[in-house]
Design a protein around this motif. Structure first.
Motif, short mmCIF file in Angstrom:
data_model
loop_
_atom_site.label_atom_id
_atom_site.label_comp_id
_atom_site.label_asym_id
_atom_site.label_seq_id
_atom_site.Cartn_x
_atom_site.Cartn_y
_atom_site.Cartn_z
N TYR A 136 1.78 6.34 -7.08
CA TYR A 136 0.83 7.37 -7.51
C TYR A 136 1.57 8.71 -7.70
O TYR A 136 1.43 9.37 -8.73
CB TYR A 136 -0.29 7.54 -6.48
CG TYR A 136 -1.18 8.71 -6.79
CD1 TYR A 136 -2.26 8.59 -7.66
CD2 TYR A 136 -0.90 9.97 -6.26
CE1 TYR A 136 -3.05 9.68 -7.98
CE2 TYR A 136 -1.69 11.07 -6.58
CZ TYR A 136 -2.76 10.92 -7.43
OH TYR A 136 -3.53 12.00 -7.76
N HIS A 137 2.35 9.07 -6.70
CA HIS A 137 2.98 10.41 -6.71
C HIS A 137 3.96 10.62 -7.86
O HIS A 137 3.95 11.66 -8.50
CB HIS A 137 3.67 10.69 -5.38
CG HIS A 137 2.71 11.05 -4.30
ND1 HIS A 137 1.78 12.04 -4.43
CD2 HIS A 137 2.53 10.53 -3.05
CE1 HIS A 137 1.06 12.13 -3.31
NE2 HIS A 137 1.49 11.22 -2.47
N CYS A 152 1.22 4.14 -2.97
CA CYS A 152 1.04 5.57 -2.69
C CYS A 152 2.16 6.38 -3.34
O CYS A 152 1.90 7.39 -4.02
CB CYS A 152 1.01 5.76 -1.17
SG CYS A 152 0.83 7.46 -0.68
N GLU A 153 3.39 5.95 -3.17
CA GLU A 153 4.51 6.66 -3.80
C GLU A 153 4.47 6.52 -5.32
O GLU A 153 4.84 7.44 -6.04
CB GLU A 153 5.85 6.16 -3.25
CG GLU A 153 6.00 6.30 -1.74
CD GLU A 153 5.69 7.69 -1.22
OE1 GLU A 153 6.16 8.68 -1.81
OE2 GLU A 153 4.93 7.79 -0.22
N ALA A 183 0.83 -1.21 0.00
CA ALA A 183 0.00 0.00 0.00
C ALA A 183 0.86 1.26 0.00
O ALA A 183 0.61 2.22 -0.75
CB ALA A 183 -0.93 -0.01 1.21
N MET A 184 1.90 1.25 0.83
CA MET A 184 2.81 2.40 0.88
C MET A 184 3.48 2.61 -0.48
O MET A 184 3.64 3.73 -0.94
CB MET A 184 3.91 2.15 1.91
CG MET A 184 3.45 2.23 3.35
SD MET A 184 4.78 1.57 4.40
CE MET A 184 4.31 2.27 5.98
N VAL A 220 -8.99 5.70 0.50
CA VAL A 220 -8.18 6.87 0.14
C VAL A 220 -8.75 7.56 -1.09
O VAL A 220 -9.52 6.97 -1.84
CB VAL A 220 -6.72 6.49 -0.20
CG1 VAL A 220 -5.94 6.09 1.04
CG2 VAL A 220 -6.70 5.38 -1.25
N LEU A 273 -3.88 4.39 -7.70
CA LEU A 273 -4.89 4.76 -6.71
C LEU A 273 -6.01 3.71 -6.66
O LEU A 273 -6.47 3.33 -5.57
CB LEU A 273 -5.48 6.13 -7.06
CG LEU A 273 -6.42 6.73 -6.02
CD1 LEU A 273 -5.67 7.09 -4.75
CD2 LEU A 273 -7.12 7.97 -6.57
N LEU A 288 -4.89 0.71 -4.79
CA LEU A 288 -4.86 1.02 -3.35
C LEU A 288 -6.26 0.86 -2.76
O LEU A 288 -6.44 0.31 -1.66
CB LEU A 288 -4.36 2.46 -3.19
CG LEU A 288 -3.75 2.94 -1.88
CD1 LEU A 288 -2.81 1.93 -1.27
CD2 LEU A 288 -3.02 4.26 -2.14
N LEU A 327 -4.70 11.38 0.22
CA LEU A 327 -3.41 10.68 0.13
C LEU A 327 -2.31 11.46 0.87
O LEU A 327 -2.25 12.67 0.74
CB LEU A 327 -3.03 10.59 -1.35
CG LEU A 327 -2.57 9.27 -1.93
CD1 LEU A 327 -3.49 8.12 -1.54
CD2 LEU A 327 -2.50 9.37 -3.45
N TYR A 355 1.51 7.65 6.66
CA TYR A 355 0.44 6.90 5.99
C TYR A 355 -0.72 6.65 6.95
O TYR A 355 -0.92 5.53 7.41
CB TYR A 355 0.99 5.57 5.45
CG TYR A 355 2.11 5.74 4.47
CD1 TYR A 355 1.85 6.00 3.13
CD2 TYR A 355 3.43 5.66 4.89
CE1 TYR A 355 2.90 6.17 2.22
CE2 TYR A 355 4.48 5.83 3.99
CZ TYR A 355 4.21 6.08 2.65
OH TYR A 355 5.24 6.25 1.77
#
Lengths: 232, 232, 232, 232
Positions: free
Chosen positions: B45-46, B42-43, B38-39, B98, B88, B91, B103, B228
């Motif tokens: 996505y960024h 998230c990154e 999941a972490m 989220v 996303l 996730l 996020l 997170y």
């Protein structure tokens, strides 16, 4: 957040960095020689060349709306302009035959530091870059042992240490100005958190640059070739 | 320089990275769980949010004068547009609540990768960014063991792996296109060296991002708080 | 605001422009010759070179957050890429010995149009540039009399009119796409007003460019020297 | 090219502009009133807001390699910072209830001038912007008759003329500095031609801005509505 907490965080990070095994090696008598210092000056030239530019970039932003802060950025950029030439001058006084045109290109880690500083100057909160200035201006108190090692340990002459001596001297004055600016211009929680993030981020990237310089020096000691051709 | 030498360099770097102690830990049965994934999403996505943008940036440059290469950049940017939404989506399908607005912000290492990619897209040789595409498109062959671990080891459902599965599939096609573009557009020694530098540089910065994600996961396992919040 | 009102405004502005004394002169039999057309192609080369670039610039913005609109921008940029070469090709087929390197620099008014298009693409609402596309794609219906004059009046051969003929053909398709995009992506009052402002602004600056070309032609007719050395 | 020729060209262009029919109207007793001045101050606020920013932009360029010139740019930007507030202050002292937030948006011609100044600051020769400073700093000698008309003809009080009076005073000093910088930093033929082009270009765009202000004033006199709502 307050400036005291920011300072506590900085001391915590500096404490961590001071336990780096590379640093121990560097301070070990007889391990390093002036070629390490030369490599470091070369990278210092490269990132310093951009410092006034990314500082001025903050002032060009439409959302840098505080006039006093905009003036601070321009004044600070003005003071930093051309400092890379001191690093080049020191490199020459160390006895190496280099010029702006023959200097090797920046290391990947130096390029990354430069990229990060432009990025945060353009896209983070307009006050974020103060986080870089905050530790950079104060770093000279932390690196005193390193400077002592340079002059006493490996006999670097004073005339090849102008970049550091100059910056140590303007230190006290600048530190005060940066602190005053942080107190004056950093208001919201987001601003404080941007300043802290940039302080830690730019410190880590600078450490990485120093580590890569150290790795290059070790390669050189082992007789391998590096991109620093001027070292012979 | 030739594409064969570029490939040899890539395999050498990948070989090095595969000996990372973090990777060993990750592949150790029972050590990680879906929160690490999941972490990482998230990154993902960024930085993915910026990939089409920095790719398009190359096409906006006045000195990107080769029309065929300019078309390649735009086509490639077009194909990458919106891929962050897959991360996303995964996730969410992993069971976390989220949205784009809730996020957590990127990690410092993710921000550094993003900064570097914009920097080289704007300031290095116009062809330099091909060095990033070169390994990124081919990375899926290297991370097969990781993907297997995700699905078999920690039971991530297929519907939460669309980002990776999708990219594995478009892999073959893209790899060919990137290789063809390198053969077509990279000519001078400086161009080749820029491509190689960006290949290695962006690979290292991506690895640093994965390492920071791993550190955050270890903090979480030790019961410490992370950014997170959605992980509970 | 609606697209019907936008259209009404465009027709009002076009009506005004059609009463320009320069235009009357241009349509007057015997007044102009192919050198005017050559000058115009030269300026067309210059601004067209930037059209795909400033269109792609919109897609690089962090605040271009609508994925479908971002894709539209990239697709449109892709279609415009390299069109400046058609203008250069026409110039050669008109009988002039020019190349990318020997072409005179843009006129001040051409430079101003280019500056304006980058400016609004970077700083206005992300949808603002649609105002330029809106009239530019439809302009070919308005300039039919001019094109007729070129081919019948001053005998420009078909092979030197590819830029205009090509653009007339892709016209119908593009016009529809731009209209659809305006309907889809322009929502708030500010967006509509940005689209209208850019439509009128870019139309006026394009007219100024045509007026400056006309002035240059008149200078040439009077035997004065211009920057279009290739006209002899 | 020499500074004497540059000056001759400026005087020639100024001479042309002084024959503008709008200017005659403005100087005609009883035709204008303080609302024209208010409109002009409003546009002055808008472009002045960007002057320090586009001046600083020159200093951020990698190819602004002359350190003394880089310092000149930053010093000059520093001196220009915040001057837009003088225009706003004058507008208030003229008796109008305005603030940064309620000011109408820039006219299309003002936006074009701003776009042009950023464009040449970023993309022309680094010294090109000196062409703008050259005439802008000297313009106060040319507009003396206009200022006299303002104070004597339509009774604008001194406290609403700080922007112009201030700039007339710093005039002599700046003019000298700009001339010295042109002599010092403008070397090649291309540099001279960029300076001349920007001098003429920015002068024409400023004139267009004044013409559009005049048109807006005429609309207002005829009882039509304008975007200057604060005029009532």
């Amino acid at each position: 957040m307050t400036i005291e907490k920011l300072n506590a965080r900085l001391e915590y990070e500096m404490e961590n960095l001071s336990r780096s095994p590379n640093l121990e090696k560097v301070l070990e008598p007889g391990f390093v020689d002036k070629r390490l210092y030369a490599m470091y000056l070369c990278e210092t030239y490269h990132y310093t060349l951009h410092n006034a530019r990314n500082q001025a970039l903050v002032a060009t932003r439409r959302d840098t709306s505080n006039i006093q802060y905009m003036k601070y950025c321009l004044k600070h950029a003005l003071e930093e302009t051309g400092h890379e030439m001191m690093a080049l001058h020191d490199l020459k006084n160390l006895g190496f035959d280099v010029s702006v045109d023959t200097l090797p290109k920046p290391l990947m880690s130096t390029e990354t530091l430069v990229a990060y500083l432009y990025h945060i100057s353009e896209h983070f909160s307009p006050v974020a870059r103060l986080g870089y200035s905050y530790w950079a201006e104060r770093s000279y108190e932390f690196i005193q042992p390193l400077l002592a090692m340079l002059s006493d340990g490996i006999g670097v002459p004073k005339k090849a240490m102008t970049f550091f001596n100059e910056h140590s001297e303007i230190d006290a004055k600048h530190t005060e100005e940066v602190e005053e600016s942080i107190r004056r211009f950093v208001k919201s929680d987001e601003d404080w958190s941007a300043v802290e993030e940039v302080m830690v981020g730019s410190l880590i990237l600078t450490t990485r640059m120093m580590d890569e310089v150290f790795d290059q020096f070790c390669k050189l000691k082992e007789g391998k070739s590096t991109r620093y051709k001027f070292l012979g």
